[in-house]
Motif scaffolding. Structure first.
Motif, PDB file in Angstrom:
ATOM      1  N   TYR A   1       1.786   7.212  -7.276  1.00  0.00           N
ATOM      2  CA  TYR A   1       2.335   5.925  -7.707  1.00  0.00           C
ATOM      3  C   TYR A   1       2.511   5.996  -9.213  1.00  0.00           C
ATOM      4  O   TYR A   1       1.602   6.393  -9.944  1.00  0.00           O
ATOM      5  N   GLU A   2       3.688   5.625  -9.689  1.00  0.00           N
ATOM      6  CA  GLU A   2       3.954   5.634 -11.130  1.00  0.00           C
ATOM      7  C   GLU A   2       4.482   4.277 -11.565  1.00  0.00           C
ATOM      8  O   GLU A   2       5.391   3.722 -10.952  1.00  0.00           O
ATOM      9  N   ALA A   3       3.878   3.753 -12.632  1.00  0.00           N
ATOM     10  CA  ALA A   3       4.376   2.555 -13.298  1.00  0.00           C
ATOM     11  C   ALA A   3       4.733   2.937 -14.723  1.00  0.00           C
ATOM     12  O   ALA A   3       4.686   4.105 -15.092  1.00  0.00           O
ATOM     13  N   ARG A   4       5.054   1.959 -15.544  1.00  0.00           N
ATOM     14  CA  ARG A   4       5.515   2.261 -16.898  1.00  0.00           C
ATOM     15  C   ARG A   4       4.436   2.960 -17.721  1.00  0.00           C
ATOM     16  O   ARG A   4       4.697   3.930 -18.428  1.00  0.00           O
ATOM     17  N   ASP A   5       3.179   2.504 -17.629  1.00  0.00           N
ATOM     18  CA  ASP A   5       2.123   2.997 -18.513  1.00  0.00           C
ATOM     19  C   ASP A   5       1.026   3.775 -17.816  1.00  0.00           C
ATOM     20  O   ASP A   5       0.083   4.222 -18.454  1.00  0.00           O
ATOM     21  N   HIS A   6       1.106   3.945 -16.510  1.00  0.00           N
ATOM     22  CA  HIS A   6       0.042   4.660 -15.825  1.00  0.00           C
ATOM     23  C   HIS A   6       0.539   5.181 -14.482  1.00  0.00           C
ATOM     24  O   HIS A   6       1.563   4.760 -13.969  1.00  0.00           O
ATOM     25  N   SER A   7      -0.212   6.127 -13.934  1.00  0.00           N
ATOM     26  CA  SER A   7       0.106   6.656 -12.611  1.00  0.00           C
ATOM     27  C   SER A   7      -1.181   7.167 -11.981  1.00  0.00           C
ATOM     28  O   SER A   7      -2.165   7.441 -12.675  1.00  0.00           O
ATOM     29  N   PHE A   8      -1.186   7.284 -10.657  1.00  0.00           N
ATOM     30  CA  PHE A   8      -2.333   7.842  -9.971  1.00  0.00           C
ATOM     31  C   PHE A   8      -1.898   8.303  -8.584  1.00  0.00           C
ATOM     32  O   PHE A   8      -0.862   7.898  -8.061  1.00  0.00           O
ATOM     33  N   SER A   9      -2.686   9.190  -8.007  1.00  0.00           N
ATOM     34  CA  SER A   9      -2.385   9.696  -6.678  1.00  0.00           C
ATOM     35  C   SER A   9      -2.743   8.646  -5.631  1.00  0.00           C
ATOM     36  O   SER A   9      -3.637   7.825  -5.834  1.00  0.00           O
ATOM     37  N   VAL A  10      -2.026   8.689  -4.516  1.00  0.00           N
ATOM     38  CA  VAL A  10      -2.301   7.776  -3.406  1.00  0.00           C
ATOM     39  C   VAL A  10      -2.298   8.574  -2.112  1.00  0.00           C
ATOM     40  O   VAL A  10      -1.630   9.599  -1.992  1.00  0.00           O
ATOM     41  N   SER A  11      -3.053   8.086  -1.145  1.00  0.00           N
ATOM     42  CA  SER A  11      -3.104   8.729   0.170  1.00  0.00           C
ATOM     43  C   SER A  11      -3.480   7.684   1.207  1.00  0.00           C
ATOM     44  O   SER A  11      -3.767   6.519   0.868  1.00  0.00           O
ATOM     45  N   GLN A  12      -3.480   8.087   2.451  1.00  0.00           N
ATOM     46  CA  GLN A  12      -3.776   7.176   3.544  1.00  0.00           C
ATOM     47  C   GLN A  12      -5.085   6.425   3.290  1.00  0.00           C
ATOM     48  O   GLN A  12      -6.109   7.014   3.001  1.00  0.00           O
ATOM     49  N   GLY A  13      -5.029   5.094   3.381  1.00  0.00           N
ATOM     50  CA  GLY A  13      -6.221   4.285   3.161  1.00  0.00           C
ATOM     51  C   GLY A  13      -6.302   3.648   1.792  1.00  0.00           C
ATOM     52  O   GLY A  13      -7.209   2.860   1.537  1.00  0.00           O
ATOM     53  N   ASP A  14      -5.351   3.953   0.909  1.00  0.00           N
ATOM     54  CA  ASP A  14      -5.316   3.308  -0.402  1.00  0.00           C
ATOM     55  C   ASP A  14      -4.477   2.036  -0.330  1.00  0.00           C
ATOM     56  O   ASP A  14      -3.490   1.962   0.403  1.00  0.00           O
ATOM     57  N   LEU A  15      -4.873   1.053  -1.125  1.00  0.00           N
ATOM     58  CA  LEU A  15      -4.057  -0.149  -1.292  1.00  0.00           C
ATOM     59  C   LEU A  15      -3.755  -0.306  -2.777  1.00  0.00           C
ATOM     60  O   LEU A  15      -4.661  -0.254  -3.603  1.00  0.00           O
ATOM     61  N   VAL A  16      -2.476  -0.491  -3.085  1.00  0.00           N
ATOM     62  CA  VAL A  16      -2.033  -0.633  -4.468  1.00  0.00           C
ATOM     63  C   VAL A  16      -1.528  -2.055  -4.676  1.00  0.00           C
ATOM     64  O   VAL A  16      -0.658  -2.529  -3.934  1.00  0.00           O
ATOM     65  N   PHE A  17      -2.081  -2.734  -5.674  1.00  0.00           N
ATOM     66  CA  PHE A  17      -1.622  -4.076  -6.042  1.00  0.00           C
ATOM     67  C   PHE A  17      -0.638  -3.954  -7.194  1.00  0.00           C
ATOM     68  O   PHE A  17      -0.945  -3.361  -8.232  1.00  0.00           O
ATOM     69  N   ILE A  18       0.573  -4.501  -7.018  1.00  0.00           N
ATOM     70  CA  ILE A  18       1.640  -4.387  -8.009  1.00  0.00           C
ATOM     71  C   ILE A  18       2.056  -5.793  -8.451  1.00  0.00           C
ATOM     72  O   ILE A  18       2.612  -6.565  -7.656  1.00  0.00           O
ATOM     73  N   PRO A  19       1.793  -6.164  -9.702  1.00  0.00           N
ATOM     74  CA  PRO A  19       2.169  -7.505 -10.182  1.00  0.00           C
ATOM     75  C   PRO A  19       3.685  -7.654 -10.319  1.00  0.00           C
ATOM     76  O   PRO A  19       4.414  -6.653 -10.339  1.00  0.00           O
ATOM     77  N   PRO A  20       4.177  -8.871 -10.428  1.00  0.00           N
ATOM     78  CA  PRO A  20       5.609  -9.088 -10.634  1.00  0.00           C
ATOM     79  C   PRO A  20       6.098  -8.424 -11.926  1.00  0.00           C
ATOM     80  O   PRO A  20       5.335  -8.273 -12.885  1.00  0.00           O
ATOM     81  N   ASP A  21       7.370  -8.046 -11.924  1.00  0.00           N
ATOM     82  CA  ASP A  21       8.050  -7.486 -13.102  1.00  0.00           C
ATOM     83  C   ASP A  21       7.440  -6.167 -13.565  1.00  0.00           C
ATOM     84  O   ASP A  21       7.601  -5.780 -14.729  1.00  0.00           O
ATOM     85  N   THR A  22       6.752  -5.461 -12.677  1.00  0.00           N
ATOM     86  CA  THR A  22       6.175  -4.158 -13.007  1.00  0.00           C
ATOM     87  C   THR A  22       7.100  -3.053 -12.519  1.00  0.00           C
ATOM     88  O   THR A  22       7.352  -2.924 -11.319  1.00  0.00           O
ATOM     89  N   GLU A  23       7.633  -2.273 -13.435  1.00  0.00           N
ATOM     90  CA  GLU A  23       8.481  -1.145 -13.052  1.00  0.00           C
ATOM     91  C   GLU A  23       7.605  -0.111 -12.350  1.00  0.00           C
ATOM     92  O   GLU A  23       6.595   0.327 -12.883  1.00  0.00           O
ATOM     93  N   HIS A  24       7.989   0.306 -11.157  1.00  0.00           N
ATOM     94  CA  HIS A  24       7.144   1.224 -10.411  1.00  0.00           C
ATOM     95  C   HIS A  24       7.958   2.057  -9.430  1.00  0.00           C
ATOM     96  O   HIS A  24       9.112   1.747  -9.120  1.00  0.00           O
ATOM     97  N   GLU A  25       7.302   3.100  -8.934  1.00  0.00           N
ATOM     98  CA  GLU A  25       7.947   4.000  -7.985  1.00  0.00           C
ATOM     99  C   GLU A  25       6.874   4.812  -7.276  1.00  0.00           C
ATOM    100  O   GLU A  25       5.849   5.159  -7.873  1.00  0.00           O
ATOM    101  N   PHE A  26       7.089   5.105  -5.999  1.00  0.00           N
ATOM    102  CA  PHE A  26       6.217   5.991  -5.238  1.00  0.00           C
ATOM    103  C   PHE A  26       6.922   7.330  -5.043  1.00  0.00           C
ATOM    104  O   PHE A  26       8.117   7.371  -4.751  1.00  0.00           O
TER     105      PHE A  26
END
Length: 307
Positions: A52-77
């Motif tokens: 998962y990548e946002a403007r200022d940070h990124s981290f790995s994700v896998s089955q069983g993770d939940l990612v909370f994404i606020p409004p107006d946050t540029e992001h991509e998986f």
């Protein structure tokens, strides 16, 4: 979608009949471009692995993770090769977290406002690990409620969603990975970490994941702040500590090298000579004993010889 920024799209979504909507998305070969949207998003990874990548940070994700994404946050998986990511997305309109329902109970109203506010104030998002499979079950229940629309389903969706928020908050307060006070200054955090763990093998990738930064982002920030690379810093601290041990103990050079986390003696001698301008045995001679008071520069200046 409409243009948001350069190479960024702003995603529009029409909520059907509730302000909380569940739908599944499969990401294969990163087909969904970087985007932002006006609503909250809770993305549960039901299968696959990636980043998962946002403007200022990124981290790995896998089955069983939940990612909370606020409004107006540029992001991509981004998915990993042969491991497409399947997301179950819970999309939530802004007003759900902005206006708690009117309850004629001051204490209960305060508790609900506190819970919703903890997410409104989380501007950079977070990731939690669903070790107990609780979050996935709630997400699945929400999906079923939306699918079958039995009498009272809107009420049940709201209650289940509030349960989801409360469990995420509990995870966050215990062992979640998120940007908190401890890691709000990631470079200072890592410098302190190096000083406390220099004699062990440090997993930089794991450190970066905990800081919600990709290794590349971290390395760039680290050099901008300190003027040297993370590897140079770690080497400097190890040599600095070996200098102290050479002066304060009668341990063998080999023992000292192992003690500071450098078991490869050829590598240790090369680093020591490069940093100090002499061998460990030469440094240990009485006529060079004053050098121990001059080694504090090592953590900032990677190649200046001691004099």
């Amino acid at each position: 979608m409409k243009n948001f920024k350069q190479n960024i799209s702003y995603m529009d979504y029409t909520f059907p009949d509730t302000a909380i909507s569940i739908h599944s998305v499969t990401i294969r070969e990163s087909k969904i471009q970087r985007h932002a949207h006006s609503f909250y998003e809770f993305s549960y990874i039901s299968s696959g692995k990636g980043t998962y990548e946002a403007r200022d940070h990124s981290f790995s994700v896998s089955q069983g993770d939940l990612v909370f994404i606020p409004p107006d946050t540029e992001h991509e998986f981004f998915d990993k090769p042969d491991q497409p990511i399947t997301l179950i997305n819970c999309l939530v309109e802004r007003h759900v977290l902005s206006n708690p329902i009117i309850i004629n109970d001051e204490g209960l109203h305060h508790d609900i406002e506190y819970l919703l506010g903890s997410f409104r104030d989380c501007s950079q998002g977070l990731k939690v690990r669903d070790n107990k499979k609780e979050l996935g079950q709630i997400i699945f229940d929400l999906k079923l409620e939306q699918q079958f629309k039995e009498s009272g389903y809107r009420y049940r969706i709201y209650l289940k969603f509030m349960d989801l928020l409360n469990r995420i908050r509990r995870y966050k307060e215990s062992d979640a990975q998120y940007l908190n006070e401890e890691t709000s200054d990631p470079i200072n955090y890592v410098i302190n970490y190096i000083y406390n763990h220099y004699n062990k093998a440090i997993n930089l990738a794991a450190l970066c994941e905990g800081l919600l930064l990709s290794p590349r982002q971290f390395q760039r920030k680290f050099k901008q702040v300190t003027g040297i690379t993370y590897t140079q810093m770690l080497q400097n601290v190890r040599i600095q500590q070996s200098c102290k041990l050479l002066c304060d103990t009668n341990w063998s050079v080999q023992t000292i090298a192992r003690e500071v986390g450098l078991s490869d003696m050829k590598h240790f001698y090369r680093l020591f000579k490069e940093r100090c301008g002499m061998t460990p045995n030469e440094f240990r001679q009485p006529e060079n004993s004053h050098n121990v008071t001059s080694i504090e520069w090592l953590y900032l200046y990677p190649s200046k010889p001691l004099t």
